[in-house]
Structure formats: structure tokens, C-alpha cells
Design a protein around this motif. Structure first.
Motif, short mmCIF file in Angstrom:
data_model
loop_
_atom_site.label_atom_id
_atom_site.label_comp_id
_atom_site.label_asym_id
_atom_site.label_seq_id
_atom_site.Cartn_x
_atom_site.Cartn_y
_atom_site.Cartn_z
N ALA A 1 21.77 46.70 59.28
CA ALA A 1 22.68 46.14 60.02
C ALA A 1 22.21 45.68 61.54
O ALA A 1 22.88 45.21 62.23
CB ALA A 1 24.17 47.25 60.19
N SER B 1 20.55 43.55 64.26
CA SER B 1 20.11 42.26 64.37
C SER B 1 19.53 41.68 65.65
O SER B 1 19.40 40.62 66.05
CB SER B 1 21.50 41.19 63.97
OG SER B 1 22.54 41.47 64.86
N GLN C 1 19.80 46.65 69.63
CA GLN C 1 20.36 47.71 68.61
C GLN C 1 18.89 48.51 68.17
O GLN C 1 19.20 49.69 68.10
CB GLN C 1 21.14 46.96 67.49
CG GLN C 1 22.27 46.28 67.67
CD GLN C 1 22.73 45.45 66.56
OE1 GLN C 1 22.05 44.62 66.07
NE2 GLN C 1 23.91 45.50 66.17
#
Length: 166
Positions: free
Chosen positions: A128, A130, A134
Motif C-alpha cells: 500500500a 506509494s 510512507q
């Protein structure tokens, strides 16, 4: 961590490899850039990107690694160098495997097993993600080599057979 026999200083993996390139393969020192901050492959890619490629504007990279380690290395570098923002547009990554010569068969088998499990875990963890933000959050909040919560308990010992491959 190995120590330099003359000075007694620790010798980091990147330093040892840089020394080999410079002294044994006559690569000019100004063409060798070390990354000594990371403790594993995920942070190798992250620190290379944040410490060198983004800052220097490099877009073409050649990643060299052992054959047994290359599937995970490729997955990690491709992921990290695809995360936004991309300051220079797009990265071009090439990969070169070096043979697993000199690694005893039992150690190689153990390492391949560990690599396969780690690759599966990385794919799940990063699916998840991107953005670089993150990845930063994962490394410094959740990854047990960098997140300060790792200090709440002692680390589990590494399998001695696997440790022999480092």
C-alpha cells in the motif's frame, strides 16, 4: 562488525566495498559514494535515495548483489525508487548478480529460505506504500532495526547458519 587491523576502527560494509573498488579495481575515489547509515536492504535503498540520488540528481543506478539476495534486493529497490515524489522524473535501475561462490551449501540454503520469507514480508508490508513519507514512517515507526520501540525488549538472536553468510 569487522575492525581495521591497523587503525582499530570499525569497517562498515560500504567502506569495505568502496576500498575494494578503489584499491583493487582502480575506480577513482571521486566516483565512489558510500552509504554507511543503513542496517539492511530496505534502508540501503531508502538512504541511497535520500542521501545521494535525490540530492545529486542521479537517475541511472546499477545495483550489484549476490545472486541469493537479488530477488529481494530488486523488489526493494524498484519499490523505493518508484515512490513519490520523484524529483527527477523517473529512475533507471539495472541489476547485476554476482555468483554465490564461497558460501557453503548449508549456509546458502538457509539464507535463500530467509530471503524468500523476507521478500514475502516486504511485499505485504509495502503493497500500500506509494510515497517516500510512507516509507519513512514505516522505517522509523515500525521497522525493528530503526524504530525506537525496538528498545523495549531484547532482540532475538540470528540463526548462526544465517549469520555465517554476512
Amino acid at each position: 562488525m569487522p575492525r581495521d587491523p591497523t587503525s582499530g576502527f570499525q569497517v562498515f560494509e560500504a567502506e569495505a566495498n568502496a576500498r575494494c573498488l578503489i584499491r583493487e579495481f582502480a575506480v577513482a575515489p571521486e566516483d565512489v559514494f558510500e552509504e554507511n547509515w543503513s542496517l539492511d536492504t530496505i534502508a540501503n535503498a531508502y538512504m541511497l535515495r535520500t542521501g545521494h540520488t535525490d540530492a545529486a540528481g542521479w537517475s541511472r543506478l546499477l545495483v550489484v548483489n549476490n545472486a541469493f539476495h537479488m530477488p529481494r534486493t530488486r523488489a526493494i529497490f524498484e519499490k523505493v525508487f518508484s515512490l513519490t515524489p520523484l524529483p527527477i522524473g523517473r529512475y533507471s535501475l539495472d541489476f547485476v548478480e554476482v555468483p554465490d561462490e564461497g558460501v557453503p551449501a548449508d549456509v546458502l540454503a538457509s539464507r535463500k529460505e530467509r530471503e524468500a520469507k523476507s521478500l514475502e514480508g516486504f511485499r505485504k508490508t509495502s503493497a500500500a506504500m506509494s510515497t517516500m513519507r510512507q516509507m519513512h514512517s514505516f522505517l522509523f515507526r515500525d521497522h525493528m532495526a530503526y524504530a525506537s520501540k525496538r528498545l523495549l525488549k531484547d532482540r532475538e538472536p540470528v540463526d548462526p547458519t544465517v549469520a555465517a553468510s554476512y
